[in-house]
Design a protein around this motif. Sequence first.
Motif, PDB file in Angstrom:
ATOM      1  N   ALA A  73     -50.860 -28.371  -8.998  1.00 30.65           N
ATOM      2  CA  ALA A  73     -50.524 -29.788  -9.110  1.00 30.65           C
ATOM      3  C   ALA A  73     -49.558 -30.039 -10.264  1.00 30.65           C
ATOM      4  O   ALA A  73     -48.635 -30.863 -10.156  1.00 30.65           O
ATOM      5  CB  ALA A  73     -51.796 -30.620  -9.285  1.00 30.65           C
ATOM      6  N   ASP A 108     -50.847 -23.085  -3.334  1.00 29.25           N
ATOM      7  CA  ASP A 108     -51.721 -24.235  -3.588  1.00 29.25           C
ATOM      8  C   ASP A 108     -53.079 -23.811  -4.142  1.00 29.25           C
ATOM      9  O   ASP A 108     -53.812 -24.639  -4.667  1.00 29.25           O
ATOM     10  CB  ASP A 108     -51.907 -25.026  -2.296  1.00 29.25           C
ATOM     11  CG  ASP A 108     -52.602 -26.351  -2.544  1.00 29.25           C
ATOM     12  OD1 ASP A 108     -52.333 -26.971  -3.584  1.00 29.25           O
ATOM     13  OD2 ASP A 108     -53.438 -26.764  -1.712  1.00 29.25           O
ATOM     14  N   ARG A 121     -45.686 -31.521  -9.997  1.00 28.02           N
ATOM     15  CA  ARG A 121     -45.274 -32.683 -10.784  1.00 28.02           C
ATOM     16  C   ARG A 121     -44.072 -32.354 -11.669  1.00 28.02           C
ATOM     17  O   ARG A 121     -43.157 -33.176 -11.820  1.00 28.02           O
ATOM     18  CB  ARG A 121     -46.443 -33.169 -11.639  1.00 28.02           C
ATOM     19  CG  ARG A 121     -46.148 -34.458 -12.398  1.00 28.02           C
ATOM     20  CD  ARG A 121     -47.368 -35.031 -13.065  1.00 28.02           C
ATOM     21  NE  ARG A 121     -47.897 -34.165 -14.101  1.00 28.02           N
ATOM     22  CZ  ARG A 121     -49.038 -33.497 -14.019  1.00 28.02           C
ATOM     23  NH1 ARG A 121     -49.769 -33.576 -12.921  1.00 28.02           N
ATOM     24  NH2 ARG A 121     -49.455 -32.728 -15.015  1.00 28.02           N
TER      25      ARG A 121
END
Length: 410
Positions: free
Chosen positions: A130, A124, A134
């Motif tokens: 991110a 992370d 996705r």
Amino acid sequence: MLKVYLKELLELTRDKKTLIFTILLPTLIMPVIMLGFITLSTKIAKKAVDEDLSYAIVGGEYYPELVEQLVKNDKLKQETVKDIEKAKTMINANDLRFAIVIPEDAQARLRAGLNIEIKMLYNDSATTSAIIFRRVNDAIKDLKEQEVNRRYAQLGLSEAQGKAINNPIELIKTSTADKRESFGEKIGGFLPYILILIGLSGAMYPAIDIGVGEKERGTLETLLLTPVPRFQLVLAKFLVIFTTSFVSVFFSLISFGLMIGFLGPMMLSGIGSQGSSAVNEIMKALATISSFDVFLMFLMLVPVAAIFASVLLSVSIYARTFKEAQNYMSPLMMLVIFPLILPLLPGVKLDWVWASVPITNVSLAIKEIFKGTIDMGMLAVIFVSTTVIAGLLLGLCNWWFQREQVLFRN
């Protein structure tokens, strides 16, 4: 007074630093840097979206359909790793971008009509985390839809009926604002932020040079001995700073317009269909801005430039040395930035309360002009009030210049 004005202006134009800070920086360097930054950011984001991601699946035998779905994606490269701890180590070492952990009871829960919790291990702290999540979620989107449709069929429901069960009431957003107003609300607050700061920076160096600079060069005493009244000397110096500030804003706005209108679409055309359509929407919104709107924006910046010229000249005259004047400019810059941040905050609208806050009122007015929703009556009040403030500050600067203990603090 005119001769003093022309003399000061001529001296500034002979200085390379003045040409850099007042003309070259706002006209060419800043727009190129901003456009280059936007282009580079877009290319980096596109590279992150198109990057081949190495991954591992732990427990793939418990849900082979998911394994097949990920294999279909040619941007995902599967590695053979069966141990969770080893997968975590490889992810932290950047040898793997993510790992999928499938529980043993996956098939049993699906047959029972329950959901399964599939863990996705990833780092992370990575800047693209991110985007990775996705992309993986999009890769298994078809598998999710297939499972949902299968369950609808078991219940004897059509796809539309099944979706209606999950979402019985759907709220559809329909904006009443036109494209220009919507576009102006989203980014219109940044335009006055940039223009006003450029106006301040364009006035800062000339103010230091024709104030404390004359003290250090020893030419201030000679200038005071001329048969020119001190008020005219102040006014001439004020007009020089005002000119450089407004010229900086003028050239920067023209430069930004040329960059956005001609170079922007060419440089952003490689983003893809979505990027090209976004550029087209922006260009359509900008096309609705008339020359009168641009004139109003320039008109609102006139008293702001006068305020900067008066304050900066007062500070420059007060300072003993060039370095001391530069030290005074930093807190002054902060005092200007804070009122400019307010129009960027959500819920801050141009009303009679905010119209009484200097700098903020002009920034909000330019934003409303950009949106095409300006109230001309309020615009006139803001212009007059800001002009009065500029006049008072010019009077204070004149009084400041009359004091010998200020001019000759050394």
